[in-house]
Enzyme design. Structure first.
Site, PDB file in Angstrom:
ATOM      1  N   GLN A 106       0.802  -1.220   0.000  1.00  0.00           N
ATOM      2  CA  GLN A 106       0.000   0.000   0.000  1.00  0.00           C
ATOM      3  C   GLN A 106       0.837   1.274   0.000  1.00  0.00           C
ATOM      4  OE1 GLN A 106      -2.737  -1.743   3.259  1.00  0.00           O
ATOM      5  NE2 GLN A 106      -4.073  -0.404   2.092  1.00  0.00           N
ATOM      6  N   HIS A 117       0.874  -9.233   4.488  1.00  0.00           N
ATOM      7  CA  HIS A 117      -0.280  -8.337   4.359  1.00  0.00           C
ATOM      8  C   HIS A 117      -0.670  -8.341   2.878  1.00  0.00           C
ATOM      9  CE1 HIS A 117      -2.415  -4.660   6.252  1.00  0.00           C
ATOM     10  NE2 HIS A 117      -2.939  -4.829   5.051  1.00  0.00           N
ATOM     11  N   ASN A 144      -1.944 -10.686   8.348  1.00  0.00           N
ATOM     12  CA  ASN A 144      -2.936  -9.642   8.550  1.00  0.00           C
ATOM     13  C   ASN A 144      -4.246 -10.058   7.879  1.00  0.00           C
ATOM     14  OD1 ASN A 144      -3.639  -6.744   9.286  1.00  0.00           O
ATOM     15  ND2 ASN A 144      -4.262  -6.865   7.138  1.00  0.00           N
ATOM     16  N   GLU A 145      -5.300 -10.164   8.648  1.00  0.00           N
ATOM     17  CA  GLU A 145      -6.660 -10.355   8.133  1.00  0.00           C
ATOM     18  C   GLU A 145      -6.787 -11.503   7.138  1.00  0.00           C
ATOM     19  OE1 GLU A 145      -7.925  -6.559   6.603  1.00  0.00           O
ATOM     20  OE2 GLU A 145      -7.962  -5.624   8.553  1.00  0.00           O
ATOM     21  N   TYR A 194     -13.275  -1.461  12.270  1.00  0.00           N
ATOM     22  CA  TYR A 194     -13.662  -0.257  11.547  1.00  0.00           C
ATOM     23  C   TYR A 194     -15.122   0.118  11.746  1.00  0.00           C
ATOM     24  CZ  TYR A 194      -9.159  -0.414   9.229  1.00  0.00           C
ATOM     25  OH  TYR A 194      -7.815  -0.392   8.993  1.00  0.00           O
ATOM     26  N   GLU A 225      -5.426  -2.010  13.947  1.00  0.00           N
ATOM     27  CA  GLU A 225      -5.907  -1.093  12.913  1.00  0.00           C
ATOM     28  C   GLU A 225      -7.242  -0.527  13.355  1.00  0.00           C
ATOM     29  OE1 GLU A 225      -6.311  -2.482   8.860  1.00  0.00           O
ATOM     30  OE2 GLU A 225      -4.387  -3.528   8.971  1.00  0.00           O
ATOM     31  N   TRP A 268      -4.901   3.257  11.722  1.00  0.00           N
ATOM     32  CA  TRP A 268      -4.785   2.980  10.290  1.00  0.00           C
ATOM     33  C   TRP A 268      -5.247   4.231   9.580  1.00  0.00           C
ATOM     34  CZ3 TRP A 268      -2.380  -0.637   7.537  1.00  0.00           C
ATOM     35  CH2 TRP A 268      -2.533  -0.544   6.144  1.00  0.00           C
ATOM     36  N   GLU A 307      -5.591   1.928  -1.468  1.00  0.00           N
ATOM     37  CA  GLU A 307      -6.645   1.222  -0.740  1.00  0.00           C
ATOM     38  C   GLU A 307      -7.207   0.092  -1.620  1.00  0.00           C
ATOM     39  OE1 GLU A 307      -7.550   0.820   2.234  1.00  0.00           O
ATOM     40  OE2 GLU A 307      -9.465  -0.179   1.884  1.00  0.00           O
TER      41      GLU A 307
HETATM   42  O1  IFM Z   1      -6.354  -0.662   3.973  1.00  0.00           O
HETATM   43  C1  IFM Z   1      -6.879  -1.760   4.666  1.00  0.00           C
HETATM   44  C2  IFM Z   1      -5.775  -2.601   5.258  1.00  0.00           C
HETATM   45  O2  IFM Z   1      -4.858  -3.010   4.302  1.00  0.00           O
HETATM   46  C3  IFM Z   1      -6.343  -3.815   5.921  1.00  0.00           C
HETATM   47  N1  IFM Z   1      -7.393  -3.463   6.848  1.00  0.00           N
HETATM   48  C4  IFM Z   1      -8.417  -2.570   6.391  1.00  0.00           C
HETATM   49  C5  IFM Z   1      -7.800  -1.338   5.770  1.00  0.00           C
HETATM   50  C6  IFM Z   1      -8.904  -0.374   5.293  1.00  0.00           C
HETATM   51  O3  IFM Z   1      -9.699  -1.003   4.336  1.00  0.00           O
END
Ligand code: IFM
Length: 473
Positions: free
Chosen positions: A31, A132, A176-177, A308, A373, A419, A426
């Site tokens: 990113q 990531h 990550n995620e 979020y 985040e 974050w 994005e």
């Molecule tokens: O930008 C992303 C990030 O890479 C992973 N978590 C959510 C963020 C916002 O969408």
């Protein structure tokens, strides 16, 4: 407590965080780095995906991003100006092993060496994420996360990064995620590699978790006792309409979003209800081999929580209608529109969801938590060299209050990472969505600390957030 602390000039009722609370900001390699063809880096699935017509808004790619690969030193200087105690960054696998396995690219490792030295030189703690989302394309060509072998390759790659940086980096995250890698990547294909195959996406989820477990084992075997390992999950706080059928819908979504990952990590195996709900796709659990669940349950030292927004659900009129979207095999659920304020992503703003989520995880997880985040995208305007991002600032402060409320309720929350440090790429939204607390002009690469960034700096300086109001920056 009321204070007029001359150092912080906050001068009002304060919610104080624990003395050793870790304050940071997060980014991810693809990113922000740019420089995708530099120093022997191999292509990642995101380089490939971004060239697919219509895959990324505006045809945006990983270039130039924030050109952080070349500007890392001044970016670290910015972190120091903000007073960050920690920096969460990710290592790009295709920089280290351009083909995802085998030969190591020394120039890739050298970049992270320089970055870590710079971060430490400014008195900031590096927190490294090993994956990531930028899978080497060469591995995807062999099936990517649908292929069990990728889990083994990940563990090897993780061990060699740790071998190189582990003399200085003590805090690590494997993935990550994984929900996004598995389901956005392979169920509805809105993220790289853009595959639409719901059953395979569940197999990918298993291989991601296996990769995490094998990597954690390998790292533990070679690390000093004070190294701390973790995984970062993206959770949704599921809010159901007030009726029995909608609560059942919420159970299904919670299962696929949260428990499918949490339960095996905590040693409880895959949740029976999720296995049952998804069985109509075919038996994806056939990929689970003896010993896999033990590997996945390798103890971690902390868990990263990305939060979020809440997700609102109701029961669909037909319980067997396929819901569609990224949740593989989900049936009978209707996702409801957000209520109240939404961010540029269309995500509902609800800070109380963070408190509730942290309290729930405190019960379900059994290790310390870190918000790895949290943030919001809004369109920004640079005026006279300033960005007065009022909505993002409110979001930030409200979520910090929510995190504080969780601590006050007994949650063992050890840190908070905004974050993101910088506006950045994005994913499928390209550069159209700005999450940074620092604005990036992609033409000139000029950085401007936004009001939200100035606010976070004040909060860090005070180790506290005011009980009310937002006028800190
Ligand atoms: O930008 C992303 C990030 O890479 C992973 N978590 C959510 C963020 C916002 O969408």
């Amino acid at each position: 407590m009321t204070t007029t602390d001359p150092d912080t000039e906050v001068g009002r009722d304060l919610l104080r965080f624990p003395p050793d609370f870790l304050w940071g900001a997060a980014t991810a390699s693809f990113q922000i780095e740019g420089a995708t063809g530099v120093d022997g880096r191999g292509p990642s699935i995101w380089d490939t995906f971004a060239t697919r017509p219509g895959a990324v808004l505006g045809g945006d790619t990983g270039e130039p991003a924030c050109d952080h690969y070349h500007r890392y030193a001044s970016d670290v200087e910015l972190m120091a100006e903000l007073g960050l105690g920690a920096y969460r960054f990710s290592v790009a696998w295709p920089r280290i092993q351009p083909l995802g396995a085998g030969p190591v690219e020394p120039r890739g490792l050298a970049f992270y060496d320089r970055l870590v030295d710079e971060v430490l030189g400014r008195g900031i703690q590096p927190v490294a994420t090993l994956y990531h989302w930028d899978l080497p394309q060469a591995l995807e060509d062999r099936g990517g996360w649908r292929d069990r072998d990728t889990a083994h390759r990940f563990a090897e790659y993780a061990a060699l990064v740790h071998e190189r940086l582990g003399d200085r980096v003590t805090t690590w995250t494997t993935l990550n995620e994984p929900w996004c890698s598995a389901f956005l990547g392979y169920a509805n294909g809105v993220h790289a590699p853009g595959v639409v195959d719901p059953k395979a996406s569940l197999e990918a989820a298993h291989h991601l978790l296996l990769g995490h477990g094998l990597a954690t084992r390998a790292l533990r075997a070679q690390a000093p006792a004070d190294h701390r390992f973790s995984i970062v999950l993206n959770f949704c706080a599921v809010v159901a309409e007030d009726d029995e059928a909608s609560r059942e819908a919420a159970r299904k979504v919670d299962g696929l979003q949260n428990r499918l990952f949490l339960d095996p990590l905590a040693g409880r195996g895959y949740p029976a209800d999720v296995v049952e709900d998804t069985a109509w796709l075919g038996d994806w659990t056939a990929v689970v081999r003896d010993g896999d669940l033990d590997a996945i349950a390798t103890p971690i030292d902390w868990m990263g929580v990305n939060y979020y927004s809440p997700t609102r659900v109701a029961a669909a009129a037909d319980p067997l209608v396929v819901t569609g979207g990224p949740f593989p095999g989900l049936r009978g659920v209707e996702f409801l529109p957000p209520r109240g304020e939404v961010t540029g992503m269309g995500w509902e703003v609800d800070a109380t969801g963070l408190t509730g989520l942290l309290r729930r995880l405190q019960r379900d997880v059994g290790v310390p938590l870190v918000v790895t985040e949290n943030g919001s995208a809004f369109p920004d305007v640079v005026e006279d060299g300033r960005v007065e991002d009022e909505a993002r600032t409110r979001y930030l402060v409200d979520h910090l209050r929510a995190a504080h409320a969780a601590i006050a309720a007994g949650v063992d929350l050890r840190g908070y990472f905004a974050w993101s440090l910088l506006d950045n790429f994005e994913w499928a939204e390209g550069y159209s969505q700005r999450f940074g607390i620092v604005h990036v002009d992609y033409d000139t690469q000029v950085r401007t600390v936004k009001r939200s960034g100035r606010t976070l700096a004040r909060v860090i300086g005070a180790n506290a957030v005011p009980v009310d109001g937002y006028d800190l920056g």
